[in-house]
Design an enzyme around this catalytic site. Structure first.
Site, PDB file in Angstrom:
ATOM      1  N   CYS A 392      -4.454  -4.635   2.360  1.00  0.00           N
ATOM      2  CA  CYS A 392      -3.696  -5.947   2.487  1.00  0.00           C
ATOM      3  C   CYS A 392      -2.785  -5.526   3.769  1.00  0.00           C
ATOM      4  O   CYS A 392      -2.447  -4.998   4.187  1.00  0.00           O
ATOM      5  CB  CYS A 392      -3.799  -5.674   0.729  1.00  0.00           C
ATOM      6  SG  CYS A 392      -2.541  -4.215   0.337  1.00  0.00           S
ATOM      7  N   ASP A 393      -2.151  -6.920   2.888  1.00  0.00           N
ATOM      8  CA  ASP A 393      -1.292  -6.891   3.970  1.00  0.00           C
ATOM      9  C   ASP A 393       0.409  -6.191   4.006  1.00  0.00           C
ATOM     10  O   ASP A 393       0.331  -5.739   5.524  1.00  0.00           O
ATOM     11  CB  ASP A 393      -0.036  -8.354   3.514  1.00  0.00           C
ATOM     12  CG  ASP A 393       1.195  -8.523   4.318  1.00  0.00           C
ATOM     13  OD1 ASP A 393       0.902  -8.749   5.563  1.00  0.00           O
ATOM     14  OD2 ASP A 393       1.483  -9.288   3.892  1.00  0.00           O
TER      15      ASP A 393
END
Length: 475
Positions: A392-393
């Site tokens: 994810c980010d």
């Protein structure tokens, strides 16, 4: 339904990255500069909440730590982390050297400056090291490495003191003045018009870590709290949205929303509600209305937090609420949830279109994103899968939850021998067999790892692509 689990094998897109992908990557970089140091920010916030003159237990001696910590400790940590991310330990050292020039040459806490000078110093020393690589005479490595770091750091420190620091301070003052004007005119809630759409597009880290958190730390240093920490992190709107889908949603959305509420509201992982907004775009109106209502209540009660809540859980909110702000913080969260619930409920009731399920929404979204891209290569012979990486980010929120949930599914299906871990997109090991990422981050993932098989999902709790992967692993 197309086989999502194999839909993105070995696709190398040579087109330039979109603006959103660039902003997402920038936000991810900022997040990874801030996230490892959140503990220090929380420690400073607790110190402030407890021991300053307006705190719970005023203590003149311990309150002396507050100023040096926010002036020196926190900016230096950011600069060191940013420099290390670019150029390892040498980058960390030169980032700290450059940051001290900023700190001494300015009159405000240099958070923004540290987030600039750290990576910049790392980039400079990295380029220098590449330039002299294989050109150092044998036996002179240590002296050249040490003196090059010292000389370049010395020059960067002077440049930071006279040029970079004053420039960043001026820019910071402009942004502060603009936001304070919104506060003075009562228009601060309008920030939700930007914040809420940015969240569901995974751009929230740019706003939070790049603007609100630095401004919040400055305000908290003066007043012991800041409303800026709440304008984009309020868990109330997400709670209201998911409650509306729990009551008025259909099919998979209605089934999965209750579980998403627990993870979002108590765990602080806001990415859980993004697919619901993307599935029914009109519900962003409810999110904006709830966000505006929450900020209005925070402003009315003059409430704020002592540090940035990370993750944005109700537990983080309550833990970072200073004396005298509990009523305002709790009211702001509840009002935001109530307003979002009511607006979203009306939208869901009036929307006569057939909702289908989350998988249909996911496939439509993927189809639009794939338009104009090269077709994938034919699937090759299946190889043994040993490592699955959820990304994810920042590598600490939704990917961690996704990896944990998937490991439990493997245990339930008695599938053993797999290594399932979570990472920041750019840190996913190249020896991974499969990378699992949210569909809104797939462009960034493909550019970072063009050779990996990438599975895109829209819902971490119930996604057809993950079900297909489980079936594939069973075989």
């Amino acid at each position: 339904m197309p086989n999502t689990a194999q839909a993105s094998n070995n696709v190398v897109d040579l087109n330039p990255p979109s603006t959103r992908a660039r902003v997402q990557a920038f936000g991810g970089f900022l997040t990874n500069m801030v996230l490892p140091n959140i503990g220090a920010f929380i420690a400073w916030g607790l110190l402030t909440a407890l021991f300053i003159p307006t705190g719970w237990f005023p203590n003149e001696d311990l309150a002396q730590i507050v100023g040096p910590a926010i002036t020196y400790l926190l900016p230096l940590l950011l600069a060191i982390t940013g420099g290390r991310m670019v150029a390892g330990q040498r980058g960390a050292v030169i980032g700290a050297i450059g940051a001290i020039g900023l700190i001494v040459g300015s009159d405000i806490p240099m958070f923004l400056g540290a987030m600039v000078i750290g990576p910049l110093g790392g980039w400079v020393i990295k380029k220098f090291d590449q330039m002299i690589e294989n050109r150092i005479p044998a036996g002179f490595e240590m002296i050249i490495n040490n003196f090059s770091l010292g000389i370049i750091g010395f020059l960067l420190m002077i440049l930071s003191f006279y040029v970079i620091g004053p420039t960043i301070e001026s820019a910071n003052n402009l942004v502060t003045a603009a936001i304070e004007a919104l506060v003075a005119t009562g228009l601060l809630p309008l920030l939700s018009v930007i914040n809420e759409p940015a969240k569901v597009l995974f751009l929230n880290n740019v706003i939070d870590q790049g603007i609100y958190y630095p401004l919040g730390m400055q305000a908290a240093a003066e007043a012991g709290k800041s409303i800026y920490f709440t304008v984009a992190s309020n868990p109330g709107p997400g709670l209201g949205l998911l409650l509306a889908f729990t009551v008025f949603g259909q099919k998979a959305a209605k089934r999965t929303a209750p579980g998403a509420i627990i993870i979002h509201f108590f765990g602080g992982i806001h990415e859980l509600y993004f697919p619901y907004v993307l599935m029914k775009p009109l519900t962003i109106i409810g999110m904006i209305a709830g966000g505006m209502s929450g900020i209005a209540v925070f402003s009315l009660f003059d409430a704020g937090l002592v540090a940035g809540p990370s993750p944005g859980s109700i537990f983080s909110y309550l833990g970072l609420t200073p004396k005298g702000s509990f009523l305002g913080i709790i009211a702001g969260v509840l009002v935001a949830a109530a307003v979002t619930f009511l607006v979203t409920a009306v939208i869901l009731k009036l929307d006569k279109s057939k909702e289908g399920d989350l998988s249909e929404s996911m496939e439509k979204s993927k189809a639009m994103k794939q338009a104009g891209k090269k077709a994938p290569k034919p699937a090759q012979e299946e190889k043994a899968i040993q490592k699955i990486s959820f990304a994810c980010d920042a590598g600490a929120g939704s990917s961690a939850m996704g990896a944990t949930t998937f490991r439990k599914r493997l245990q339930k299906n008695e599938i053993e021998g797999l290594d399932v871990k979570h990472y920041r997109i750019e840190d996913v090991p190249e020896h991974s067999d499969i990378m699992v990422v949210h569909e809104d981050l797939q462009e960034r993932a493909r550019r970072a790892h063009p050779e990996l098989e990438i599975i895109t999902i829209s819902n971490y709790l119930s996604d057809p692509a993950l079900e297909q992967l489980i079936e594939r692993l069973k075989k």
